[in-house]
Design an enzyme around this catalytic site. Structure first.
Site, short mmCIF file in Angstrom:
data_model
loop_
_atom_site.label_atom_id
_atom_site.label_comp_id
_atom_site.label_asym_id
_atom_site.label_seq_id
_atom_site.Cartn_x
_atom_site.Cartn_y
_atom_site.Cartn_z
N ARG A 107 0.88 -1.30 0.01
CA ARG A 107 0.00 -0.03 -0.12
C ARG A 107 0.88 1.36 0.02
O ARG A 107 0.57 2.21 -0.72
CB ARG A 107 -1.00 -0.01 1.18
CG ARG A 107 -2.04 -0.85 1.02
CD ARG A 107 -2.93 -1.16 2.39
NE ARG A 107 -4.06 -2.17 1.78
CZ ARG A 107 -5.01 -2.51 2.87
NH1 ARG A 107 -4.92 -2.06 3.81
NH2 ARG A 107 -5.80 -3.25 2.27
N GLU A 131 -7.65 -1.74 16.27
CA GLU A 131 -6.81 -1.05 15.84
C GLU A 131 -6.38 0.24 16.66
O GLU A 131 -5.47 1.02 16.23
CB GLU A 131 -7.85 -0.20 14.60
CG GLU A 131 -6.93 0.82 13.72
CD GLU A 131 -7.78 1.19 12.49
OE1 GLU A 131 -8.85 0.40 12.25
OE2 GLU A 131 -7.34 2.20 12.08
C1 LIG Z 1 -14.18 0.68 4.67
C2 LIG Z 1 -13.21 -0.13 5.36
C3 LIG Z 1 -12.84 -1.43 4.88
C4 LIG Z 1 -11.86 -2.09 5.43
N1 LIG Z 1 -11.72 -3.35 4.88
C5 LIG Z 1 -10.60 -4.27 5.34
C6 LIG Z 1 -10.24 -5.45 5.08
O1 LIG Z 1 -10.77 -6.03 4.11
N2 LIG Z 1 -9.62 -5.97 5.89
C7 LIG Z 1 -8.98 -5.95 7.01
O2 LIG Z 1 -8.23 -6.70 7.46
N3 LIG Z 1 -9.14 -4.69 7.32
C8 LIG Z 1 -10.16 -3.76 6.74
N4 LIG Z 1 -10.28 -2.60 7.27
C9 LIG Z 1 -9.90 -2.08 8.59
C10 LIG Z 1 -10.46 -3.00 9.70
O3 LIG Z 1 -12.03 -2.92 9.32
C11 LIG Z 1 -10.27 -2.43 11.04
O4 LIG Z 1 -8.87 -2.07 11.52
C12 LIG Z 1 -10.99 -2.82 12.14
O5 LIG Z 1 -12.33 -3.43 11.85
C13 LIG Z 1 -11.00 -1.94 13.66
O6 LIG Z 1 -11.85 -2.90 14.58
P1 LIG Z 1 -12.03 -2.26 15.89
O7 LIG Z 1 -13.06 -2.91 16.83
O8 LIG Z 1 -10.55 -1.77 16.62
O9 LIG Z 1 -12.69 -0.77 15.72
P2 LIG Z 1 -14.10 -0.40 14.84
O10 LIG Z 1 -14.57 -1.53 14.44
O11 LIG Z 1 -13.81 0.80 14.30
O12 LIG Z 1 -14.77 0.16 16.31
C14 LIG Z 1 -14.59 1.00 17.36
C15 LIG Z 1 -15.98 1.34 18.03
O13 LIG Z 1 -15.67 2.51 18.93
C16 LIG Z 1 -16.67 3.35 19.07
N5 LIG Z 1 -16.20 4.40 19.82
C17 LIG Z 1 -15.03 5.29 19.36
N6 LIG Z 1 -15.00 6.29 20.15
C18 LIG Z 1 -15.80 6.09 21.22
C19 LIG Z 1 -15.93 6.76 22.61
N7 LIG Z 1 -15.36 7.97 22.67
N8 LIG Z 1 -16.87 6.25 23.31
C20 LIG Z 1 -17.73 5.07 22.91
N9 LIG Z 1 -17.46 4.44 21.77
C21 LIG Z 1 -16.75 4.81 20.80
C22 LIG Z 1 -17.13 3.58 17.53
O14 LIG Z 1 -18.31 4.13 17.38
C23 LIG Z 1 -17.15 2.18 16.99
O15 LIG Z 1 -18.06 1.39 17.03
C24 LIG Z 1 -11.15 -1.63 6.72
C25 LIG Z 1 -11.64 -0.47 7.11
C26 LIG Z 1 -12.58 0.42 6.63
C27 LIG Z 1 -13.01 1.76 7.29
#
Ligand SMILES: Cc1cc2nc3c(=O)[nH]c(=O)nc-3n(C[C@H](O)[C@H](O)[C@H](O)COP(=O)(O)OP(=O)(O)OC[C@H]3O[C@@H](n4cnc5c(N)ncnc54)[C@H](O)[C@@H]3O)c2cc1C
Length: 566
Positions: free
Chosen positions: A287, A375
């Site tokens: 990337r 993340e």
């Molecule tokens: C469009 C897109 C496509 C992607 N495709 C891929 C892929 O194909 N393969 C891959 O490996 N990765 C992909 N990624 C990256 C991957 O999806 C993310 O890194 C991963 O899902 C992150 O998961 P998470 O649970 O850490 O965060 P998230 O799923 O982002 O969840 C974080 C949550 O925290 C909540 N939050 C934030 N701040 C607060 C607060 N102050 N108080 C309460 N709640 C809060 C948010 O509302 C959210 O629901 C993609 C990302 C995007 C945006």
């Protein structure tokens, strides 16, 4: 009197990582409070994710987690926290099979899981759910699992605004309930930050509105350290033109692996070979290299009409296109896109954050009582993340953080009523402020412009200094901004708290980027081209009062014989 809740394990953020953490903590018998500032299990990046989940399950061809680790380390440009990356790669297959048992429905070819060959991987390693359904399917599967536990309480529309510290540890949080407009406090024996990334701080991004980096600011203000904040990954082929309604801007990627879409400059010539990586019809460019190559072509006047590159599938037979794209081909047709007759335009967009909260191997931060996951954790992907490693990270680190937090929670419940008072008072004082000048919503748009212009994939000293000045002006304006008067679902107030975090986190990115006088992975300095061996260090950030403090840290490495085998 503000509402007062208590829980063994508090999980802030209910995307993939937060839900997995909740399940793992609940499985030990701990009481869990899983909250989200939007809807539990239906917001953030996980549900938006498209396709690839990297894991050495070896279903398409023989594989081993050590090969996956080797690729992850190579992509990370010498900055990968190798023990964390080992946990990621070694545990990934277990999580994939667990999700399969829970009914996710990974795509299959005959009697084995289908695995795609994504850029930077040495073989077919990425599982997925057809068609563009990986994120929705994994989110649904985790939501169903979460519902099975009586000891998981779920609360939506709750924005955590600050963590509460007392006796040198994190002991819970304060939050604003959007639906009622009330502030409340939550005492917790252990708290997990699962708030995802920060790419919503850029005006061209693949993010949902919730991805503004809250968790990094929450952690910093509570005394936690951040690592490698300068590394923001830009996704090279985000959709640029023609207009695409109701579809994800990064949807082109999986089809490129499957079909070998050709990336062409404005002269309709392939160009990645001029930047060190010929495509050879295999689409193997990582990337950071692809982003760099597209920007440079545009800069040299060889961009596509809207300032990106062409992506063409015109050389693929219509039947093959239909087989690969499935129902997506009809959704494209509704947008006036016929891939047999036209190329589309693509350009880099902010997509993922490699930096984040600094943790040990149990995902504990440096402040006792605080854990990070998904993340929000920094280090495992170094200066550049491999395709597919992020959802894997959400699963693997989610499960681990949930277990670690539950293990930490076997102690007395803290009483945070006194410690929470000033933080609750701050929420109440901020609400209903008439203020003057720019609204928080307008200020967020301004911040996104600052970040895109001067803290994007290509950086200079002058641009970064300018960004820091502009961000300081926003910080000065912040206490005077109007916060709206809606008693419930006050978006201006929600945006104010988001902006407060964004300003701080944006400063950490710009500060770290200014200090790193070299180009490496996702951090490219126009005034310091090329990698500098002396910079094979992490950068660690902490807050001293209101000041950002930056220092260098040794990259944690494994002995080579621990993971390389042929
Ligand atoms: C469009 C897109 C496509 C992607 N495709 C891929 C892929 O194909 N393969 C891959 O490996 N990765 C992909 N990624 C990256 C991957 O999806 C993310 O890194 C991963 O899902 C992150 O998961 P998470 O649970 O850490 O965060 P998230 O799923 O982002 O969840 C974080 C949550 O925290 C909540 N939050 C934030 N701040 C607060 C607060 N102050 N108080 C309460 N709640 C809060 C948010 O509302 C959210 O629901 C993609 C990302 C995007 C945006």
């Amino acid at each position: 009197m503000a509402q007062y809740l208590q829980t063994d394990v508090l999980i802030v953020g209910a995307g993939g990582a937060g839900m997995y953490a909740a399940i793992a903590a609940a499985e030990t018998g701990a009481n869990v409070l899983l909250l989200d500032k939007s809807i539990v299990g239906r917001s953030g990046a996980t549900i938006m994710a498209q396709m690839t989940v990297a894991a050495a399950v070896g279903e398409e061809e023989p594989d081993d987690w050590r090969f996956h680790l080797r690729d992850t380390i190579a992509a990370g440009r010498d900055l990968v926290d190798e023990p964390l990356a080992r946990i990621l790669c070694q545990t990934a297959p277990e999580r994939i099979w667990e999700m399969e048992e829970w009914g996710v429905g990974w795509a299959r070819s005959g009697n084995h899981l289908t695995q795609a060959h994504a850029p930077g991987h040495d073989r077919k390693r990425c599982v997925y759910v057809d068609f563009l359904n990986t994120g929705p399917a994994t989110s649904r599967t985790l939501r169903n699992q979460v519902r099975k536990y009586d000891n998981i309480r779920r609360v939506s529309d709750l924005i955590v605004t600050d963590l509460v510290t007392q006796d040198d540890r994190v002991a819970g949080a304060v939050a604003l309930h959007l639906e009622s407009g009330q502030a409340l406090s939550i005492a917790a024996k252990a708290t997990v930050i699962a708030t995802g990334g920060l790419t919503g701080m850029y005006n061209r991004n693949s993010a949902s509105a919730n991805m503004g980096g809250d968790g990094f600011a929450l952690g910093l203000r509570a005394g936690a350290e951040l690592i490698d904040m300068e590394f923001v990954q830009f996704f090279p082929i985000g959709h640029l033109a023609p207009r695409l309604i109701g579809m994800d801007p990064i949807m082109w990627d999986p089809f490129r692996y499957k079909l070998g879409g050709r990336l062409l400059n404005g002269n309709l010539e392939e160009f990645t070979q001029n930047y060190g990586t010929p495509e050879d019809g295999k689409y193997v460019v990582t990337r950071d290299t692809a982003t760099y190559a597209i920007f440079k072509e545009v800069e040299a006047g060889r961009g596509s009409p809207h300032g990106g590159a062409w992506l063409s599938f015109e050389h693929i037979a219509e039947a093959d296109l239909r087989a690969a794209f499935g129902p997506v081909i009809d959704r494209l047709a509704k947008n006036g896109i016929d891939l047999t007759k036209m190329a589309i335009e693509v350009a880099p967009i902010a997509h993922y954050h490699m930096g984040g909260l600094r943790t040990d191997d149990s995902l504990a931060c440096n402040v006792p009582g605080l854990f990070a996951t998904g993340e929000a954790v920094g280090g495992a992907n170094g200066a550049n993340r491999l395709s597919g490693n992020a959802i894997t990270e959400a699963f693997v680190f989610g499960e681990l953080a949930g277990r670690s937090a539950a293990a930490f929670s076997g102690q007395a419940m803290p009483d945070i009523r006194e410690a929470a008072k000033p933080l609750l008072a701050m929420i109440e004082a901020t609400a209903n402020r008439p203020g003057d000048g720019m609204t928080p919503t307008a200020a967020i748009a301004k911040l996104q412009g600052i970040m895109q212009r001067n803290v994007g994939p290509f950086r200079t000293r002058a641009g970064l200094q300018r960004a820091l000045e502009d961000l300081s002006e926003l910080a000065v304006a912040l206490p005077h901004m109007p916060t709206g008067s809606a008693p419930t679902f006050n978006q201006q107030l929600a945006d104010w708290f988001g902006l407060r975090n964004m300003v701080l986190v944006a400063k950490t990115i710009a500060t770290a980027a200014l200090a790193r006088t070299e180009s490496r992975g996702a951090h490219q300095r126009e005034d310091y081209p090329g990698l500098d061996e002396d910079w094979a260090n992490n950068q660690i950030i902490r807050l001293e009062g209101d000041e950002i403090e930056l220092s260098r840290g040794e990259v944690r490495r494994l002995a080579k014989e621990e993971f390389v085998h042929e």
